[in-house]
Design an enzyme around this catalytic site. Structure first.
Site, PDB file in Angstrom:
ATOM      1  N   ASP A   1       0.873  -1.230  -0.076  1.00 54.35           N
ATOM      2  CA  ASP A   1      -0.066   0.116  -0.028  1.00 54.35           C
ATOM      3  C   ASP A   1       0.756   1.268  -0.017  1.00 54.35           C
ATOM      4  O   ASP A   1       1.653   1.341   0.991  1.00 54.35           O
ATOM      5  CB  ASP A   1      -0.865  -0.108   1.473  1.00 54.35           C
ATOM      6  CG  ASP A   1      -1.779   1.032   1.450  1.00 54.35           C
ATOM      7  OD1 ASP A   1      -2.425   1.492   0.319  1.00 54.35           O
ATOM      8  OD2 ASP A   1      -1.899   1.823   2.301  1.00 54.35           O
TER       9      ASP A   1
ATOM     10  N   THR B   1      -3.195   5.239  -3.853  1.00 46.01           N
ATOM     11  CA  THR B   1      -2.110   6.028  -3.347  1.00 46.01           C
ATOM     12  C   THR B   1      -0.828   5.890  -4.142  1.00 46.01           C
ATOM     13  O   THR B   1       0.163   6.614  -4.009  1.00 46.01           O
ATOM     14  CB  THR B   1      -1.973   5.524  -1.788  1.00 46.01           C
ATOM     15  OG1 THR B   1      -2.000   4.146  -1.863  1.00 46.01           O
ATOM     16  CG2 THR B   1      -3.314   5.791  -1.115  1.00 46.01           C
ATOM     17  N   THR B   2      -0.656   4.740  -4.730  1.00 52.56           N
ATOM     18  CA  THR B   2       0.710   4.785  -5.227  1.00 52.56           C
ATOM     19  C   THR B   2       0.630   5.179  -6.571  1.00 52.56           C
ATOM     20  O   THR B   2       1.465   6.161  -7.031  1.00 52.56           O
ATOM     21  CB  THR B   2       1.067   3.224  -5.544  1.00 52.56           C
ATOM     22  OG1 THR B   2       0.749   2.573  -4.577  1.00 52.56           O
ATOM     23  CG2 THR B   2       2.378   2.872  -6.089  1.00 52.56           C
TER      24      THR B   2
ATOM     25  N   ASP C   1      -8.828  -0.742   1.786  1.00 50.62           N
ATOM     26  CA  ASP C   1      -8.906  -0.020   0.702  1.00 50.62           C
ATOM     27  C   ASP C   1      -9.833  -0.324  -0.467  1.00 50.62           C
ATOM     28  O   ASP C   1     -10.792   0.597  -0.963  1.00 50.62           O
ATOM     29  CB  ASP C   1      -7.664  -0.522  -0.402  1.00 50.62           C
ATOM     30  CG  ASP C   1      -6.211   0.487   0.053  1.00 50.62           C
ATOM     31  OD1 ASP C   1      -6.349   0.968   1.063  1.00 50.62           O
ATOM     32  OD2 ASP C   1      -5.173   0.094  -0.690  1.00 50.62           O
TER      33      ASP C   1
END
Lengths: 535, 556
Positions: B90, B123-124, B416
């Protein structure tokens, strides 16, 4: 140096422990000071104007700020030099007084210092330079007054105000939505302005930010936003037509200020105390209920039992509301802040059309909206943005825009931006210089040249040829005798600032010139710097 | 937790800087020593821009390899006591744990955190996209294009890309069945890049069920995730009711049917006298005994009042001492102590009872109801299970797995998925996945670049290149020939209304709609806008001023 001898040839000690101090005197001192002042101005120079760059500041705790607001940069810069500190003060005072133009004032002061250095090299005494500057600044301020224009607007037609605020915002990172932000700022100012007295209390405008969403979601709330939620998770989330009791006393048993002890020595006393305690909570809640409150806002916490009683009696409550917010709520809802339950009456309750709780994002974050207040004089600007730095920067930008709008309400005069006003002043000062006999003449001319440096920096930052552009605009102004021509920073194709709608407030500009001159005078008058070399 | 991983050498070498400083000092015509305090440093112009570009790109490259279904994980070791280890993929978790010195890198960490808070996933991607934008910007800056021009171009491009996505969104809000299948697909797409990819269908089903129970609220607090080591990931299950990780008091019934529950937040230890300054002062032993008796009497009173509600289950947030517990046991009431605050809130939500702290008016307190309370065993632990609850708003997910690390990562992945789903329930627009949105945007942006006159068009073109970098990275991470695949994809996208994307599993370009790879529009939009915003912010900087670090007192 600092030794003196009496008539017997014995030395007086004037400065203690002389060897441990460094000392700069005379022209050296002035030169060093000027260099320091210039160094600070040099840092800010590239932030000027709509194409100005930002600075990234890493604080002592590793926190990062990105901004192009002059006052913020200087304040966070961790400056050590005394003269540099003076420059920091300078931009701060511009911030307090006007709110905008904090970068410009420092650049101006830097330019004045640079010119002064040249005069010193010519052998002109610093005091004469300072006096020349003083005269020149008077000429410039008067000229500004002459070229300023009255700006007509009222509550319904606030378009001119919006345009001026847009000029301010265009140099910030938020210029993507400067139009909507400018409108928000103007509406907020107009909502709280006292047009009769021409005064605006900016305390009534609260600027709140919350990370998330994007800049376009920024909104103006005709009411108050409190970063709190209901004290009990099961209380209603929405209250219409709320009657608000604003309390500064906790829902807890009384704590007298004087030291006291209640001794329990018999079972009966224990029992009565217990009863009393229960009764106490009950009375508190009942009191609120009796006066007709439908919402309790309290500065302090609640005891569990009181909390449940409130919930049970269907009386929503908010706890731990800060003092400033409490005052704002009181102003907005027309309520009174009540310090004791006994003094609670129906008249003292505040009224609001709608109170609701709103949650954001995936995390459990809620905020309380208090809207349609009885007295709509308090508003909140609620900023959303991608990250914390963005929000902080937007807050600063909005603050600048608010200040500009306020200044316009105080004084309707404006001058044209984009360096137009500076060029006009420079011409006027240059023309006035010849009338002064004496050495000051040179200083006055130097002042005129220093005024040119602001448009020069603007042109430079916008990627234009600075000298070429400036001389073209200058000759245009002189030829047509119109003070509207400035630097075309945004590459629109015209340098008529009226068409580009680039305005600045008259008082802001005047203040800039006056403050910069004052500081420069102060720096020029220093001829001896004594500091501990240990530092 | 303190993870120590320093990004080395992001600032230009120290010697270099010293030399530069000396040069500056030499050229200064005067004797100013310095303006800043000791240790404070200043980087200007090119150098500052370099420092921030390099920092931001280093961060982006760091997380780049975790992108996509075949992305790799990272091990993070804490410097704190125990050197505890986290294994994760994550982006937000990785970045949160890094110690970063470079201010520009901090901006990227910040946007990834915000992305996590706002939409939960991507998020990445957001960091990788911002990194790519800066990488492209660096090239432009070296070819003498002013950063402000680049920013203007990026803004236009971002606007155009967003419009391109808006044109192609699919909205199945009306059709409940289709909407559900959309959600399933989104959940599977999100989960396939995580540790749960083996059982993604199972977990996707679970996540969708859980989110549907929320009925449109985004309060994920109502979904409780309980982690119990043991078993395999496949043994995880969603429970319709509510599971409380607590034990039932001794001697109390282990099973109650048609339970009436009082949820309370009250002190059941020694009920202190709350009036300030009260204290007990006695002069003989008998008095002590009397007072003690009175105290007991008081507690007994309280218990009686509680019992007067006609309940058979009592759940308290605070401790219940032995004495009242015994009283409850005598009355045949199940008493559960020390349920934490969230537990209480959720219990209030599911059973519909109010959280009570006073007990004087039994008739008006709303009690919670449920069909059955029983003690169940998961692995070796006893838990309390409430089933047949009235308001089905909350639910519990029990995760099983081989180790704590697996469970932690599973929880993050599930979180997520839940975040994305709950956001999608509110904003039901969806897009295809697998690099499809990036290609659609890149195509539109490219077209815009061709139409735009002036230097801005270079920046717009660069933006489209940065967008394409995402499918490239996904393919690279899967060990595929990215150049070949992306070129193929680009050709496919030349046709109007194409659904092609990269299918990492089969390693070829394929129709994303057929393969059921979907993404939420809200996530993509947030990625696009925040990445552009962050890149813009870093580009605008032309000077970095670092203050002297605050000195900490030596506590040793």
């Amino acid at each position: 140096m600092a030794l003196a001898f009496d008539e017997f040839g014995r030395p007086f000690i004037i400065l203690r422990e002389q060897d441990q101090k460094t000392r700069l005197r005379g022209i050296d001192a002035q030169k060093a000071n000027i260099a320091a002042g210039k160094a600070v101005a040099r840092i800010l120079r590239s932030s000027l104007g709509p194409k100005g760059m930002d600075k990234m500041l890493q604080g002592p705790d590793g926190d990062v700020t990105i901004t192009n607001d002059g006052a913020t940069i200087l304040e966070q810069m961790d400056v050590d030099n005394q003269i540099a500190k003076l420059m920091v003060e300078l931009s701060r005072s511009q911030d307090y007084e006007i709110g905008d133009g904090t970068t410009g004032v420092v650049v101006m002061a830097g330019a004045l210092l640079e010119q002064a250095e040249r005069q010193l090299d010519r052998g002109i005494h610093p005091i004469r330079v300072a006096e020349g500057y003083e005269m020149a600044s008077r000429v410039a301020v008067e000229h500004l007054e002459r070229i300023s224009q009255k700006f007509e607007f009222d509550v319904d037609n606030f378009e001119p105000l919006v345009k001026t605020c847009m000029t301010t915002l265009s140099s910030k990172i938020v210029n993507r939505c400067k139009r909507s932000l400018a409108e928000i700022a103007v509406k907020a100012v107009l909502a709280v302005a006292d047009l009769e007295r021409r005064d605006v209390n900016l305390d009534l405008i609260k600027v709140e930010g919350k990370v998330g969403g994007n800049l376009e979601d920024t909104e103006l709330i005709y009411g108050i936003l409190v970063d709190k939620d209901m004290s009990h998770p099961q209380m209603p989330k929405q209250i219409e037509d709320a009657h608000i009791a604003i309390l500064t006393c906790p829902f807890e048993p009384p704590k007298p200020k004087t030291k006291h002890k209640v001794d329990i020595d018999t079972v009966e006393k224990f029992e009565t105390l217990r009863k009393q305690e229960q009764q106490y909570f009950d009375e508190m809640v009942q009191k609120c209920k009796d006066v007709g409150a439908t919402l309790v806002i309290c500065q302090w916490g609640f005891d569990d039992e009181a909390n449940h009683l409130l919930m049970h009696r269907n009386l929503p409550a908010v706890r731990w509301v800060g003092g400033v917010e409490l005052e704002l709520i009181a102003i907005a809802t027309g309520g009174r802040i009540v310090p004791r339950f006994q003094e609670l009456t129906t008249e003292k309750l505040g009224k609001a059309g709608m109170v609701r709780e709103k949650s954001f994002g995936t995390t459990k974050e809620r905020m309380l909206y208090i809207e349609h207040c009885a007295n709509s004089k308090a508003v909140t600007i609620f900023i959303r943005g991608g990250n914390k730095m963005m929000i902080e920067e937007t807050k600063r930008s909005i603050h600048d825009a608010l200040c500009v709008a306020r200044n316009l309400i105080r004084n309707k005069s404006i001058v044209y931006g984009g360096g137009a006003a500076e060029i006009a002043c420079s011409l006027a000062v240059d023309a006035a210089a010849d009338k002064y006999p004496g050495v000051e003449q040179y200083a006055i001319r130097a002042f005129a040249e220093a005024l040119d440096s602001v448009p020069m920096a603007l042109a430079e930052n916008s990627g234009l040829q600075p000298i070429e552009t400036l001389s073209a605009v200058k000759s245009q102004q002189l030829k047509e005798n119109i003070p509207f021509y400035g630097i075309d920073c945004n590459d629109v194709g015209t340098n008529d600032m009226r068409e580009q709608n680039v305005f600045e407030t008259l008082i802001g500009k005047q203040q800039q010139i006056l403050l910069a001159t004052q500081v420069v005078k102060m720096i020029l008058k220093i001829d001896d710097v004594i500091s501990n070399s240990e530092y | 937790m303190n993870y120590q991983q320093t990004i080395g050498d992001m600032k230009p070498g120290k010697r270099e800087r010293e030399e530069a400083e000396e040069g500056r000092k030499g050229s200064a015509e005067n004797t100013i020593d310095k303006i800043f305090k000791d240790d404070a440093s200043e980087e200007k112009g090119e150098r500052a821009r370099m420092a921030s570009f390099i920092g931001a790109m280093a961060i982006a490259d760091l997380v780049k390899s975790t992108l996509g279904p075949k992305g790799m994980d990272k091990i993070l070791q804490s410097t704190g006591r125990g050197h505890s280890v986290t294994v994760t993929n994550d982006g937000a978790t990785i970045l949160k744990s890094l110690h970063i010195d470079n201010p520009a890198a901090k901006v990227l960490v910040d946007i990834s955190k915000v992305q996590d808070d706002e939409v939960g996933d991507g998020t990445t991607s957001v960091v990788v996209l911002a990194g790519e934008l800066l990488r492209e910007a660096e090239k432009l800056v070296t070819s003498k294009i002013h950063p402000m021009t680049i920013i203007a171009g990026y803004r236009m491009a971002a606007e155009c890309a967003r419009d391109a996505l808006l044109k192609r969104v699919i909205d199945n809000k009306e059709n409940a069945e289709k909407f559900r299948s959309d959600l399933m697909k989104i959940a599977m797409t999100t989960l396939c890049s995580k540790i749960l990819s083996q059982d993604k269908e199972h977990f996707a089903e679970m996540a969708v069920d859980a989110v549907f129970r929320l009925k449109g609220s985004t309060n994920l607090e109502a979904i409780q995730i309980i982690k119990k080591p043991g078993g395999s990931l496949r043994d995880s299950f969603l429970d319709e009711g509510f599971i409380l990780d607590k034990k039932i008091g001794i001697g109390q019934p282990k099973r109650i049917e048609n339970a009436k529950i009082l949820v309370a937040n009250t002190a059941m230890d020694t009920d202190k006298v709350k009036i300030y300054g009260a204290r007990v002062r006695v002069d003989s032993m008998t008095k002590v005994a009397e007072i003690e008796g009175a105290e007991k009497e008081k507690m007994k009173d309280k218990v009686n009042k509680i019992l007067a509600h006609g309940i058979n289950c009592f759940v308290n947030r605070q401790l219940i001492y032995n004495f009242p517990e015994e009283l409850f046991a005598d009355a045949g009431v199940l008493a559960i102590e020390h349920a934490d605050f969230e537990g209480i809130e959720r219990l209030g939500l599911v059973t519909g009872g109010e959280i009570a702290s006073t007990f004087d008016n039994p008739e008006s307190v709303k009690l919670g109801h449920c069909k059955l309370i029983e003690e169940i065993m998961i692995g070796e632990d006893k838990l309390i299970h409430f089933s047949g609850v009235e308001m089905g708003q909350a639910c519990s997910i029990v995760l099983r797995g081989a180790s704590h690390h697996v469970l932690d990562e599973a929880e993050r992945s599930l979180h997520d998925a839940l975040c994305v789903l709950s956001q999608t329930v509110n904003d039901s627009r969806v897009l295809l996945g697998g690099g499809w949105p990036e290609m659609v945007m890149a195509k539109e942006v490219d077209e815009l670049a061709r139409k735009t006159a002036g230097k801005k068009s270079h920046a717009i073109e660069a933006f489209s290149r940065a967008l394409v970098a995402i499918p490239t990275t996904i393919a690279d991470n899967a060990g595929l020939d990215s150049a070949e695949l992306v070129a193929q994809l680009r050709a496919e996208h030349h046709n109007e209304g194409c659904n092609a994307g990269i299918d990492v599993i089969s390693g070829a370009v394929g129709d994303m709609e057929e393969r059921g790879i979907y993404e939420a529009f809200k996530v993509k939009q947030a990625v696009l806008l925040s990445a552009t915003e962050a890149a813009e912010m870093i580009l605008r900087v032309d000077e970095i001023i670092t203050c002297a670090p605050r000195r900490r007192e030596d506590r040793m």
